[in-house]
Design a protein around this motif. Sequence first.
Motif, PDB file in Angstrom:
ATOM      1  N   VAL A  18     -28.460  29.502  92.459  1.00 46.56           N
ATOM      2  CA  VAL A  18     -29.159  28.767  91.398  1.00 46.56           C
ATOM      3  C   VAL A  18     -28.139  28.165  90.432  1.00 46.56           C
ATOM      4  O   VAL A  18     -28.232  26.998  90.043  1.00 46.56           O
ATOM      5  CB  VAL A  18     -30.124  29.719  90.655  1.00 46.56           C
ATOM      6  CG1 VAL A  18     -30.636  29.078  89.368  1.00 46.56           C
ATOM      7  CG2 VAL A  18     -31.283  30.104  91.567  1.00 46.56           C
ATOM      8  N   GLN A  19     -27.165  28.962  90.106  1.00 49.09           N
ATOM      9  CA  GLN A  19     -26.107  28.519  89.189  1.00 49.09           C
ATOM     10  C   GLN A  19     -25.397  27.265  89.715  1.00 49.09           C
ATOM     11  O   GLN A  19     -25.128  26.324  88.982  1.00 49.09           O
ATOM     12  CB  GLN A  19     -25.095  29.664  89.044  1.00 49.09           C
ATOM     13  CG  GLN A  19     -23.887  29.357  88.183  1.00 49.09           C
ATOM     14  CD  GLN A  19     -24.244  29.373  86.697  1.00 49.09           C
ATOM     15  OE1 GLN A  19     -25.097  30.166  86.269  1.00 49.09           O
ATOM     16  NE2 GLN A  19     -23.633  28.481  85.922  1.00 49.09           N
ATOM     17  N   ALA A  20     -25.148  27.267  91.027  1.00 48.28           N
ATOM     18  CA  ALA A  20     -24.440  26.138  91.635  1.00 48.28           C
ATOM     19  C   ALA A  20     -25.239  24.850  91.533  1.00 48.28           C
ATOM     20  O   ALA A  20     -24.679  23.755  91.498  1.00 48.28           O
ATOM     21  CB  ALA A  20     -24.111  26.450  93.105  1.00 48.28           C
ATOM     22  N   HIS A  21     -26.543  24.964  91.488  1.00 49.38           N
ATOM     23  CA  HIS A  21     -27.405  23.773  91.439  1.00 49.38           C
ATOM     24  C   HIS A  21     -27.708  23.325  90.011  1.00 49.38           C
ATOM     25  O   HIS A  21     -28.306  22.259  89.828  1.00 49.38           O
ATOM     26  CB  HIS A  21     -28.721  24.043  92.181  1.00 49.38           C
ATOM     27  CG  HIS A  21     -28.582  23.968  93.677  1.00 49.38           C
ATOM     28  ND1 HIS A  21     -28.664  22.799  94.392  1.00 49.38           N
ATOM     29  CD2 HIS A  21     -28.332  24.944  94.593  1.00 49.38           C
ATOM     30  CE1 HIS A  21     -28.491  23.044  95.682  1.00 49.38           C
ATOM     31  NE2 HIS A  21     -28.285  24.351  95.828  1.00 49.38           N
ATOM     32  N   GLU A  26     -31.229  15.503  91.838  1.00 42.26           N
ATOM     33  CA  GLU A  26     -31.853  15.887  93.108  1.00 42.26           C
ATOM     34  C   GLU A  26     -30.926  15.534  94.275  1.00 42.26           C
ATOM     35  O   GLU A  26     -30.753  16.309  95.213  1.00 42.26           O
ATOM     36  CB  GLU A  26     -33.180  15.146  93.254  1.00 42.26           C
ATOM     37  CG  GLU A  26     -34.166  15.888  94.117  1.00 42.26           C
ATOM     38  CD  GLU A  26     -35.558  15.274  94.026  1.00 42.26           C
ATOM     39  OE1 GLU A  26     -36.175  15.152  95.085  1.00 42.26           O
ATOM     40  OE2 GLU A  26     -35.981  14.920  92.900  1.00 42.26           O
ATOM     41  N   ALA A  27     -30.316  14.343  94.205  1.00 41.45           N
ATOM     42  CA  ALA A  27     -29.422  13.895  95.283  1.00 41.45           C
ATOM     43  C   ALA A  27     -28.175  14.776  95.376  1.00 41.45           C
ATOM     44  O   ALA A  27     -27.759  15.175  96.467  1.00 41.45           O
ATOM     45  CB  ALA A  27     -29.009  12.444  95.055  1.00 41.45           C
ATOM     46  N   ALA A  28     -27.607  15.114  94.228  1.00 45.63           N
ATOM     47  CA  ALA A  28     -26.400  15.946  94.237  1.00 45.63           C
ATOM     48  C   ALA A  28     -26.722  17.345  94.754  1.00 45.63           C
ATOM     49  O   ALA A  28     -25.908  17.973  95.447  1.00 45.63           O
ATOM     50  CB  ALA A  28     -25.792  16.010  92.838  1.00 45.63           C
ATOM     51  N   SER A  29     -27.914  17.854  94.431  1.00 44.62           N
ATOM     52  CA  SER A  29     -28.355  19.149  94.952  1.00 44.62           C
ATOM     53  C   SER A  29     -28.504  19.120  96.469  1.00 44.62           C
ATOM     54  O   SER A  29     -28.104  20.061  97.161  1.00 44.62           O
ATOM     55  CB  SER A  29     -29.717  19.529  94.346  1.00 44.62           C
ATOM     56  OG  SER A  29     -29.557  20.440  93.309  1.00 44.62           O
ATOM     57  N   ALA A  34     -26.441  20.564 101.770  1.00 42.84           N
ATOM     58  CA  ALA A  34     -25.996  20.136 103.098  1.00 42.84           C
ATOM     59  C   ALA A  34     -24.585  20.662 103.394  1.00 42.84           C
ATOM     60  O   ALA A  34     -24.320  21.154 104.493  1.00 42.84           O
ATOM     61  CB  ALA A  34     -26.024  18.611 103.196  1.00 42.84           C
ATOM     62  N   ARG A  35     -23.708  20.593 102.401  1.00 40.49           N
ATOM     63  CA  ARG A  35     -22.347  21.119 102.619  1.00 40.49           C
ATOM     64  C   ARG A  35     -22.392  22.625 102.866  1.00 40.49           C
ATOM     65  O   ARG A  35     -21.698  23.160 103.729  1.00 40.49           O
ATOM     66  CB  ARG A  35     -21.457  20.810 101.403  1.00 40.49           C
ATOM     67  CG  ARG A  35     -21.137  19.324 101.234  1.00 40.49           C
ATOM     68  CD  ARG A  35     -19.995  19.093 100.249  1.00 40.49           C
ATOM     69  NE  ARG A  35     -20.279  19.532  98.893  1.00 40.49           N
ATOM     70  CZ  ARG A  35     -20.883  18.794  97.958  1.00 40.49           C
ATOM     71  NH1 ARG A  35     -21.272  17.551  98.245  1.00 40.49           N
ATOM     72  NH2 ARG A  35     -21.104  19.268  96.751  1.00 40.49           N
TER      73      ARG A  35
ATOM     74  N   LEU B 391     -26.640  14.451 105.221  1.00 43.30           N
ATOM     75  CA  LEU B 391     -25.914  15.329 106.148  1.00 43.30           C
ATOM     76  C   LEU B 391     -24.556  14.729 106.508  1.00 43.30           C
ATOM     77  O   LEU B 391     -23.554  15.428 106.558  1.00 43.30           O
ATOM     78  CB  LEU B 391     -26.751  15.567 107.410  1.00 43.30           C
ATOM     79  CG  LEU B 391     -27.969  16.475 107.217  1.00 43.30           C
ATOM     80  CD1 LEU B 391     -28.878  16.435 108.437  1.00 43.30           C
ATOM     81  CD2 LEU B 391     -27.527  17.918 106.940  1.00 43.30           C
ATOM     82  N   ARG B 392     -24.535  13.414 106.740  1.00 41.35           N
ATOM     83  CA  ARG B 392     -23.268  12.793 107.105  1.00 41.35           C
ATOM     84  C   ARG B 392     -22.275  12.824 105.941  1.00 41.35           C
ATOM     85  O   ARG B 392     -21.082  13.063 106.141  1.00 41.35           O
ATOM     86  CB  ARG B 392     -23.485  11.348 107.579  1.00 41.35           C
ATOM     87  CG  ARG B 392     -22.231  10.804 108.254  1.00 41.35           C
ATOM     88  CD  ARG B 392     -22.437   9.423 108.811  1.00 41.35           C
ATOM     89  NE  ARG B 392     -22.271   8.409 107.785  1.00 41.35           N
ATOM     90  CZ  ARG B 392     -22.182   7.107 108.054  1.00 41.35           C
ATOM     91  NH1 ARG B 392     -22.279   6.684 109.305  1.00 41.35           N
ATOM     92  NH2 ARG B 392     -22.020   6.238 107.087  1.00 41.35           N
TER      93      ARG B 392
END
Lengths: 66, 558
Positions: A18-21, A26-29, A34-35, B391-392
Motif C-alpha cells: 500500500v505504501q508503495a502505491h 492510476e497509470a503509475a500504480s 506490472a513491474r 506491461l511492455r
Amino acid sequence: MNTEPNIPDPDGFYAALVQAHEGLSEAASADLNARLVLLLANQCGQQAVLLACLHAAQEAAPATPT
Amino acid sequence: MTNYRFAPPYELPSFAFTPPPELQGGNPGRYPIVIVGAGPAGLTLACDLAQRGVRSVLIDEDNTVGVRGASSRGICYAQKSLEILDRLGIAERAVAKGVAWSLGRTFSGSEEVYSFNLQDHSVSTQPPFINLQQFYLEWFLVDRLQALGLTDLRWRTRVTQIETRNDHVRLQVDTPDGAYTLEASTLIDATGANSPIRTQLGLATHASRSTDRWCITDVRFTHPLPTERWTWVDAPFNDGRAVWQHLMADGVWRIDYQMPEDADPEAISQPEVAGSRLRAQLGPDVEFEFVWIGPYGYRDHLLDDFRVGQVFFIGDAGHVVSPFGARGGNTGMQDAANLGWKLALVEQGLAPDTLLDSYSAERRAACVENLQVTSRSARFLAPRSPAEHTLRRAVLALARQHPFARALVNTGRMSMANDYPPSACLPQGARSVQNLALPDRQGRPTALMHLLRQGTHCLGLWFAPTTGARAEAEARLRQTGLPARLVAIGGPEADLHDPDEVLARHLGLAPGDSAGTLCLLRPDAYLAATLPACTADTFIHALRVATGHAAALEPLTT
C-alpha cells in the motif's frame, strides 16, 4: 501453486505494498504493479505455477465489475 | 524544400522467352515435376532437384529476378538456408556478396536493453546470418540452375488455369507467343502469397491482416555504423515507435520504420517525409541517397495441408507470417530442401509416394511454430490495449537494470531450423544438424553438406564402428539398395575424425560414450535417428523408416 499462507509477515507485506502505491496516479500504480508482477514471476521461475497463478487471478475476479 | 537523390536502379538480368515444344506444334507435354514460381522457394527446389540429377520444369511469369516493384523483399538468410546453399554449391558466392552478422542489439529510447550473439550456438561452416538483397540470391540460384542444365526454365509464362486429374495436373499458360497446355505428374505451387493456384483450388488459408504499418527506406550513406542487427522498440527519432536497421550488399542500409496505424501509405513514403525521418536518425550532416522507399503492412495465413493430391505448396503459397525474425523466405527455402530429396527418391523409384506426405506433416508443424513465434513478436511491437502498453513499459523499464527482463524484450526471434515432431518417418522427431567440418584421413576438412552433395542418400554417421559390423551393414545396403552412405567417425577405419567430440556433442551424444552409436542423417541434414550400439539390422530398419519404406513397428532405441 501454493495457496496456503506462505508470507511470513502478511500485514507487514500488505502495508509495504500500500505504501508503495501511495500518491501514485492510476497509470503509475498500474506500471508499478506490472513491474512487480514481472519481478515476482521471475522469483517463482516455474512455468506451470505461473500459469496456474494467472488462471487463479482470472478466476478470482468479482462477478460484476466494481 | 530539400531535393532528395535516388540511386540509379539495380541492373538485373533479363531472361529470354524461348518458345517451348508445345508452341511448335507439339502435343501437351507431360512432365514429372513442374514448379510454378521462380522465387527463393521455387528456385531452391529446382536447384535441389537438379543437384540430385532430377529434371524439372520451372515456370515464372516474369523475365528477371526479384519482386516486381520492390527493390528487395527478403534480406536475411539464416544459417540453415546458407547450409542448403552450400550443398547446392553457391553458399560461398552468397556469403561473399552479402553481409555476415551474428550480433543483434535492441534499444529502448537510447539505451540498449537486450542483445544476442547467434555465433554462440554455431558449429557450422556457414555464418549464423547474412543480409543480401533477395534478387541476388535468386540470381545466384538461376546461374546455378543454368550450370547444372537439368531445369527447363520457362520465363514470361503465366498460369491461367489448372485442372486436377486422377494422376496429373493440367495447366493452361499464357506466353508472349500465345497460350498452351502442359501436364504435370507433380505440381509445385511456389507462386507466393497471392497464389492463383491455391485460389483456384478454393483452399482455406485462415488469413488475418494486421493493422500495424511500416515503411522501408533502403539508403546509402557514408556514416560509419556497425554491421549488427539493431532494433529499437521505441526510437526517440521515430516518435517512440519501432525502427530496424541493417546493412545489405552494395553498402545499402535497410531502415524500417514503424508508422502510426492509420498512416497513409502514399504520404509516409514521399521522399521528403522519408528524408526527414532519416535526418532525425542520422543527424543533419550525413549525406545519403535513396535506393527504394516502400510502405507495407503484413498478414499471415496457413494452409491446412501443404499437399493436395499431386499439388504441393511451398513457401508463401502455403504460409505467410509477419516479417519479424526472417521466417518468410528462409522457411520457403527450407520447405524446398525438405521436399527435394523426397521427390527425388520417389521419382527414382527408391521410396514410396507416402514419403511425400511427410513433407506436409513436417513443414506445416514448422510453420505453426513460426506463426506462433512471429505473432508474439508482432504483438510485443504493436501492443493492442492500454494494459499491453503498461506491461511492455514494465518489461523495458526492468530490462535496463535486470537481466531476466531482457529475455522478455521481443523484436523478433531469428529464424532457426525448426525441430520436427515425432511422426511415421521420424519416431524420435528430428532436429537439424549444422554443417560441421571434420578432418578426413588426410586431415583435410570435410563439411557434412559436401558429403550430401552428390546424389540422394542418407548419411550413417557411425562412431567408431567395428570392422565387422560396418562390413555387414555395407553388405546389407548393397543388397537392399536403400539410399545411404556409411561414414565412420573415428575407430579402426575412420573416414572422418572428431578429436574434440564437437560432432558427438552437437548430435547430443554423451562425451566419451559415443563409440558404437550411429546417427542417421537425412539428405536434408535432419537427424532422423540415434542408434546406440548400432547393428546392421537396427541401421537398415531405421533407414527404411526414415525413407518411408516401413512403419516404426517398435520404438527405436533412444
